[in-house]
Write an enzyme that holds these catalytic residues in place. Structure first.
Site, mmCIF file in Angstrom:
data_model
loop_
_atom_site.group_PDB
_atom_site.id
_atom_site.type_symbol
_atom_site.label_atom_id
_atom_site.label_comp_id
_atom_site.label_asym_id
_atom_site.label_seq_id
_atom_site.Cartn_x
_atom_site.Cartn_y
_atom_site.Cartn_z
ATOM 1 C CD GLU A 167 -2.952 -1.308 0.993
ATOM 2 O OE1 GLU A 167 -3.463 -0.265 0.567
ATOM 3 O OE2 GLU A 167 -3.507 -2.416 0.940
ATOM 4 C CE LYS A 221 -2.711 -12.158 6.976
ATOM 5 N NZ LYS A 221 -1.729 -11.877 5.895
#
Lengths: 439, 439
Positions: free
Chosen positions: B201, B216
């Site tokens: 990004e 995660k």
């Protein structure tokens, strides 16, 4: 603190009977005893061995079976009212394993099996029995041992059209190939090493000729492509024909030799083949060492999935068997081949000769004038285009080693050229042909 | 031919509503359209999109949404009688994603989400809502994208006590590290490349500082160890501090640098850490290239399982989302974290400083007399034993690069030595410390 809601009534234990207490059966007993509490938490109920059966009650198995009811007659496990799940660990495609499996499913018991030969040969008829009685048939341990690849494909990749599934499905062969890589050993020496280390049987036929891998491949193919199991359509070439020079030349070409079972479905039908292949060094299968197994599935949305782990052994196989039992305890299961047997296709067998790809070819020839011309002519006459040609001038195995890499072309053309050359007086032994795995 | 038994009545379609139609949502629409018939065969019923909702109805998404009912108000998806499953693809730990998830579960709808931040922060409260309504909460896409690792651990490895779970959980970082390996690029150049290629990004904080991997990891830890999700207990160090010399020196030491999220549970509690590590060249994580993800789970019976695949992207993420939907269509699901929330442990946070291992340490120092003595003294004073010491005499980044490899020792001792050295006038910038992954 607000009061917690009253806990739901605990579910009754799931009652398991074990048939066949060899290495794997012993592993299952040990696993269910060692991880008992953990498994009960995860399964939401306890899993209890209630009965065991095997041929010889008095054999020393290194485990204490006295807590469990012994049955000399395996059918007593099926008849018993206190058995929910029968675990078949007898082995063999037919005989008492198959009889037990049929009786258990016919009686509405759940069946868990590690028996790849039985599933490959009789999976569809067993699945029909299971469907008729609405009872689970599970076989995670039958393919790639401890790797949960049946689940990964049946459920994890279930959203995908699978283009091909392939992998290293026999740890014995991979151990032998790894030994040949490391030490430059001959096949015979590497096999002897594998036998000494317990990775290969005294009669290694089942492993080194690719039969074991063929059983597993047929099961993967049925799951991936929604096709009827068809073990008769799987072609298997093993690793007996490999020589040290093949491993060395493959390495020089930036590849490693692996015994690959591959199934691919396209407009020509279903292709199922076990054979040694050259795997490019930038493919993860090139890095699978020793007796491990690995499976690759390529889906139209997920891309390439790669799974690696122990393909055999008491612990890994027990892990897969007990995972199946836990699924049953959780009521998380469905049709054995992901859909009812009647929904599976009967895919036509693809024409393997029409398959297009690059190939590695190795010949051993007498060192005399005219041999190169003979090879070049045979290739030209068969329409095989050569990308590279290697003759290092080193003698080996009664002759000179010559290695060719072909351009992409149909397998049939290369086979025709090799058949012509095999008939030549100047070619020693059988030429070796290995496909180069396309990425 | 004997007559076939009458087929069972087909089950009604499973009706799905999609909330948030960005890249991933578009992938789900395309997947459900493209593989429609295949999915219906595998699921035993068809899966139908009945409604969609997103912020901007008129945005060009490159897909035709006109066949589906549009709802401006996401809560209308929850209220609709013809919706069985709500798929949340809005993103963000809180806000409208969380509101929608709560409303959907509260209304007894099944919820499928790809939202790792929301599951990491609110997974337990959402799982409680799901339990109260006896409705599924599924989140395969939240960890490692297309790799079915939630299923592999929740179900495939369910028979095992897991010693540790670890892996490459962020594809952006792995892409950057792979670029640094190949070209000898600086972190800044590799990041710019990743941004140009769409792997990072404009604001890369979430990825390169390890926050995404931490989310995660916390989910994997809860599943593997049966512990309550505790994102606050995960420590994350990203890859910003790495320089080209780190990649080069790691390679010279027979290792590769990877951002590893690792969770380990022992008698000291639960350790959860994301940080760059040196991975030995004979570990499969060393070969994970580019933007792929990979997860390793080590079980007490199965041994080491390794799973690799695409960790992000429209196709792989959609594959995982639709696999969850198929599980729901098949009625093959259970508690979100493998057991009811009340059965999960609250594991104490392990003391990371007490963790014993080998470390790679890199310092940049001024090239002057006495600096080596200063380093050696700091290490000795902190009780750190040195296995190897490398100074190649090459200048980089305003100084001379010095690399140490320690013997096994507690992390706290190395940190103390580095804190002392960081305060030195002769040490430039912040020293880099990376654990060496133990096999």
């Amino acid at each position: 603190m607000s009061p917690s809601p009253a806990p739901a009534a605990p579910r009754p234990p799931l009652r398991v009977a074990l048939a066949g207490i060899g290495v794997v059966g012993g592993g299952v007993v040990r696993l269910l005893e060692t991880n008992r509490d953990l498994i009960a938490r995860r399964a939401g109920r306890s899993i209890e061995i209630v009965a065991v059966s095997a041929r010889d009650r008095h054999k020393d198995r290194g485990i204490d079976l006295s807590p469990y009811r012994w049955e000399d007659d395996m059918d007593a496990l099926v008849a018993a009212d206190d058995v929910d799940v029968v675990v078949e660990m007898i082995g063999g495609a037919d005989g008492s394993a198959l009889t037990l499996a049929r009786h258990a499913l016919g009686a509405g018991k759940a069946l868990v099996t590690a028996n790849k030969a039985m599933i490959a040969h009789h999976g569809l008829s067993l699945a029909r029995l299971a469907e008729a009685k609405d009872t689970p048939l599970k076989y995670e341990a039958a393919v790639a041992g401890g790797i949960p690849v049946i689940k990964a494909i049946r459920e994890g990749a279930s959203a995908n059209l699978i283009a091909r599934v392939y992998g290293i499905l026999n740890g014995t062969c991979n151990y032998i190939l790894t030994q040949m890589e490391r030490g430059g050993a001959s096949f015979a020496d590497a096999l002897a090493d594998a036998q000494a280390e317990g990775y290969a049987e005294a009669d290694p036929t089942f492993d080194v000729d690719g039969i074991d891998a063929a059983h597993k491949l047929s099961i993967l193919a049925a799951l991936c492509f929604g096709t009827r199991l068809d073990i008769g359509a799987v072609t298997a070439n093993g690793i007996r024909g490999l020589i040290a020079a093949d491993i060395r030349e493959a390495e020089a070409l930036g590849h490693r030799v692996r015994l690959i079972g591959m199934a691919e479905r396209d407009q020509n039908g279903l292709y199922q083949h076990v054979q040694p292949c050259l795997v490019p060094a930038d493919h993860p299968l090139a890095y699978v060492p020793g007796a491990l197994n690995a499976v690759v599935a390529e889906g139209n949305f997920v891309g390439r999935l790669f799974f690696e782990g122990a393909g055999a052994g008491a612990g890994p196989t027990a892990s897969a068997i007990v995972a199946d039992i836990i699924d049953i305890a959780r009521d998380e299961y469905g049709p054995a081949f992901a859909m009812p047997v009647d929904a599976l296709d009967a895919a036509p067998v693809a024409d393997a000769g029409a398959r297009v790809g690059k190939h590695y070819v190795r010949l051993i020839v007498e060192d005399r004038i005219g041999v190169l011309a003979e090879i070049a002519t045979a290739m030209r006459d068969a329409g095989v285009s050569i990308e590279s040609f290697i003759q290092r001038g080193t003698d080996e195995e009664d002759g000179v080693v010559i290695v060719l890499v072909t351009h992409e072309g149909p397998t049939r053309a290369i086979e025709a050229a090799l058949a012509a050359l095999a008939a030549s007086d100047h070619v020693v032994g059988t030429p070796m042909r290995m496909p180069i795995l396309a990425l």
